[in-house]
Design a protein around this motif. Structure first.
Motif, short mmCIF file in Angstrom:
data_model
loop_
_atom_site.label_atom_id
_atom_site.label_comp_id
_atom_site.label_asym_id
_atom_site.label_seq_id
_atom_site.Cartn_x
_atom_site.Cartn_y
_atom_site.Cartn_z
N TYR A 13 48.53 47.91 21.68
CA TYR A 13 48.58 48.59 20.39
C TYR A 13 49.42 49.85 20.58
CZ TYR A 13 44.91 45.77 18.23
OH TYR A 13 44.19 44.74 17.69
N VAL A 28 45.74 46.29 25.67
CA VAL A 28 44.40 45.95 25.19
C VAL A 28 43.93 44.63 25.78
CG1 VAL A 28 43.00 45.55 23.13
CG2 VAL A 28 44.90 47.14 23.02
N SER A 47 31.60 44.98 27.13
CA SER A 47 31.15 46.22 26.50
C SER A 47 32.14 46.63 25.41
CB SER A 47 31.01 47.30 27.57
OG SER A 47 32.22 47.36 28.29
N SER A 48 31.80 47.70 24.71
CA SER A 48 32.63 48.17 23.61
C SER A 48 34.03 48.54 24.10
CB SER A 48 31.94 49.40 22.99
OG SER A 48 32.66 49.80 21.88
N GLY A 49 35.05 48.07 23.39
CA GLY A 49 36.43 48.38 23.75
C GLY A 49 37.02 47.43 24.78
N ALA A 50 36.27 46.41 25.19
CA ALA A 50 36.77 45.47 26.21
C ALA A 50 37.92 44.60 25.69
CB ALA A 50 35.64 44.59 26.71
N GLY A 51 38.03 44.48 24.37
CA GLY A 51 39.12 43.70 23.78
C GLY A 51 38.65 42.40 23.14
N LYS A 52 37.34 42.24 22.98
CA LYS A 52 36.79 40.98 22.46
C LYS A 52 37.26 40.70 21.03
CE LYS A 52 32.50 42.42 22.82
NZ LYS A 52 32.74 43.84 23.15
N SER A 53 37.13 41.70 20.16
CA SER A 53 37.49 41.48 18.75
C SER A 53 38.99 41.27 18.59
CB SER A 53 37.05 42.66 17.88
OG SER A 53 35.66 42.75 17.92
N THR A 54 39.78 41.98 19.39
CA THR A 54 41.23 41.79 19.33
C THR A 54 41.56 40.34 19.70
OG1 THR A 54 41.56 44.09 19.96
CG2 THR A 54 43.43 42.62 20.26
N LYS A 57 40.67 38.10 16.83
CA LYS A 57 41.67 38.15 15.75
C LYS A 57 42.91 37.34 16.12
CE LYS A 57 40.87 42.78 14.85
NZ LYS A 57 41.43 44.10 14.71
N GLU A 178 30.18 39.17 16.66
CA GLU A 178 28.94 39.93 16.54
C GLU A 178 28.16 39.54 15.28
OE1 GLU A 178 27.87 42.01 18.84
OE2 GLU A 178 29.60 42.88 19.88
#
Ligand code: ATP
Length: 273
Positions: A13, A28, A47-54, A57, A178
């Motif tokens: 990003y 990312v 954990s948060s920020g690991a890149g899962k949602s990216t 997408k 999630e």
């Protein structure tokens, strides 16, 4: 043939600091690769920020990766022609965490669930209504709920509605980002049970993205763990996660260790669901 193949995917990003002309690219995702077979559920942990949602997408076709490929039944999602992409969009659905912002607040439940069917199938008005009623019933909502608006549902009910919409076209893969995180414990357990039933009934596959190892362990067949944009552990059999020597994985496990039957003591413990 694999249902889904994530092949050497990297992503960055860009961010520009105040008063600076150049854009800094922050990595990312770094060279992420894994595959999924039909009818399986892969729990993608981290954990948060690991890149899962990216990554979610990118798999959904919503964000083109800087490098790598997403192959859906062998077809490259980002270089496929419009017709193939339309077919993939039908077979690849999504359920997001925020059940309220996932729906149009001005649409009735009937319209929300009918929308994908109207886009892809030529059903008569009465067939459409019967199909929507059947889908609502399948996810535990009532026929009377068809005329309700999103604000008239509880969080758990609204997530059921999102699930009804996601299964309407009998997709092959549902990316769940999630899906139970905003629900209370009882609703979480109920939705996990529902997902399990639907997977068997509709021959679905799930990519279940979560930071909650208990939820992932309950619903998934396979587990992958991400850390700082990389897959640091992949377990084709979820039980193998307990043998992992990776520090990130060990940290995730230590939170639930006592709840796994392998580690039970004489003390009565809560169950995973
Ligand atoms: N649109 C964006 N622009 C810039 N940076 C972004 C964007 N989306 C995500 N990021 C950054 O990318 C990294 C990975 O974010 P991502 O949401 O994929 O992680 P995650 O594992 O899903 O975390 P969480 O569980 O908290 O949602 C984070 O550092 C985040 O700040």
């Amino acid at each position: 043939m694999d249902l889904l193949e994530v092949k050497n995917v990297s992503h960055t990003y860009g961010s520009r600091r105040l008063f600076e002309r150049t854009t800094q690219e922050t990595p990312v995702l770094s060279d992420v690769s894994f595959s999924m077979q039909h009818g399986t559920c892969l729990g993608l942990l981290g954990s948060s920020g690991a890149g899962k949602s990216t990554l979610g997408k990118i798999i959904l076709g919503l964000e083109k990766p800087k490098k790598g490929q997403i192959l859906f039944e062998g077809q490259d999602l980002y270089s496929a022609n419009a017709q193939t992409r339309k077919q993939i969009r039908r077979d690849l659905q999504v359920v997001f965490q925020d059940c309220y912002s996932s729906v149009n607040p001005r649409m009735t439940a009937e319209k929300i669930v009918a929308e994908p069917l109207e886009n892809y199938e030529k059903l008569s008005p009465s067939e459409l209504q019967r199909t929507v009623a059947r889908l609502l019933d399948r996810v535990g909502l009532k026929t009377e709920d068809m005329k309700k608006f999103p604000r008239q549902f509880s969080g758990g009910q609204l997530q059921r509605l999102n699930i009804a919409r996601a299964i309407a076209l009998k997709p092959k893969l549902i990316v769940m980002d999630e899906p139970i995180s905003s629900l209370d414990m009882v609703n979480q357990a109920n939705i996990l049970n529902l997902l399990d039933e639907l997977k068997a009934d509709y021959d679905l596959s799930y990519l279940f993205i979560t930071h909650d190892i208990r939820a992932a362990y309950t619903v998934a067949d396979e587990l992958a763990v991400m850390e700082k944009g990389e897959v640091v552990e992949y377990c084709p059999d979820k039980k193998e996660i307990f043998n992992s020597t990776n520090p990130t994985v060990k940290k995730l496990i230590s939170a639930i260790l006592l709840e796994h039957p392998m580690f039970r003591t004489k003390k009565p413990l809560r169950t995973i669901t």
